[in-house]
Design a protein around this motif. Structure first.
Motif: not given
Length: 214
Positions: A2-4, A90, A92, A114, A153, A155, A158
């Motif tokens: 995950v990348k935030l 991809d 968030r 999101d 998450l 990530p 961030t």
């Protein structure tokens, strides 16, 4: 992985600078609102009290009047393109605004964000402003909210994007901070003038991450 990315809203993604100020001016309550702001910045009242005092001036106005303003606010140049790019890669995406959910919720829905955090005016069953506020984002808590999102998450990276003093707390929680047209005294790891520049920086980070993953 995950990348935030977390965005401030006003002055960052949209052209409104402060929904609180703009509604005061629309409803003719700015002189009193300015007094309350001075009390807050002098340390005489906390953010929750400030928000409630502001909202108390709008008691009797309707949700329709508030949304008429919220629906009139325009995007910053490149905002929709940037969010589309982030979704394709991809990320968030979160909006953290110390402004009003009336605006933040509209932008989040339109862009497909999101997570959205902002302060909520309380309306009665007839859609009339009660003068109460649900202060989900006070002037200093963006960092706390971003920290909680990171814990949830986990990530790999961030990023935080904003322009004002109340964005500094989320800058501290981010691996990469980007200040866009920042207020005096506000700096990020990168200081830029447009969302197109923000996209260039993030594209570079994505490319670097892809290279490391090979």
């Amino acid at each position: 992985m995950v990348k935030l990315i977390a965005f401030d809203l006003e002055g960052t993604l949209v052209k409104s600078i402060s929904g609180w100020v703009e509604l005061h001016k629309r409803f003719g309550t700015w002189e009193k609102g300015k007094e309350y702001a001075e009390l807050f910045f002098a340390g005489k009242i906390d953010y929750v009290k400030w928000a409630e005092l502001d909202a108390s001036l709008w008691r009797g106005h309707t949700r329709e009047e508030i949304m008429e303003w919220a629906n009139s606010v325009e995007y910053m140049d490149g905002a929709e393109e940037l969010i589309g790019f982030l979704r394709e890669n991809d990320f968030r995406i979160a909006i953290l605004s110390s402004g009003l959910m009336c605006l933040a919720g509209r932008i989040a829905r339109e862009l497909g964000v999101d997570y959205v955090f902002a302060n909520e005016l309380v309306f009665d069953e007839n859609g009339v402003v009660t003068g109460k506020v649900n202060p989900l984002v006070d002037f200093r808590s963006k960092g706390t909210i971003l920290r909680e999102l990171k814990a949830e998450l986990e990530p790999e990276v961030t990023i935080a994007v904003g322009d004002g003093y109340n964005d500094l707390s989320m800058f501290k929680e981010a691996d990469v901070s980007i200040a866009i047209n920042p207020h005096e005294g506000v700096e990020g790891d990168h200081n830029v003038e447009s969302l197109h520049e923000v996209m260039e920086i993030i594209a570079g980070l994505v490319e670097d991450g892809a290279e490391r993953g090979r």
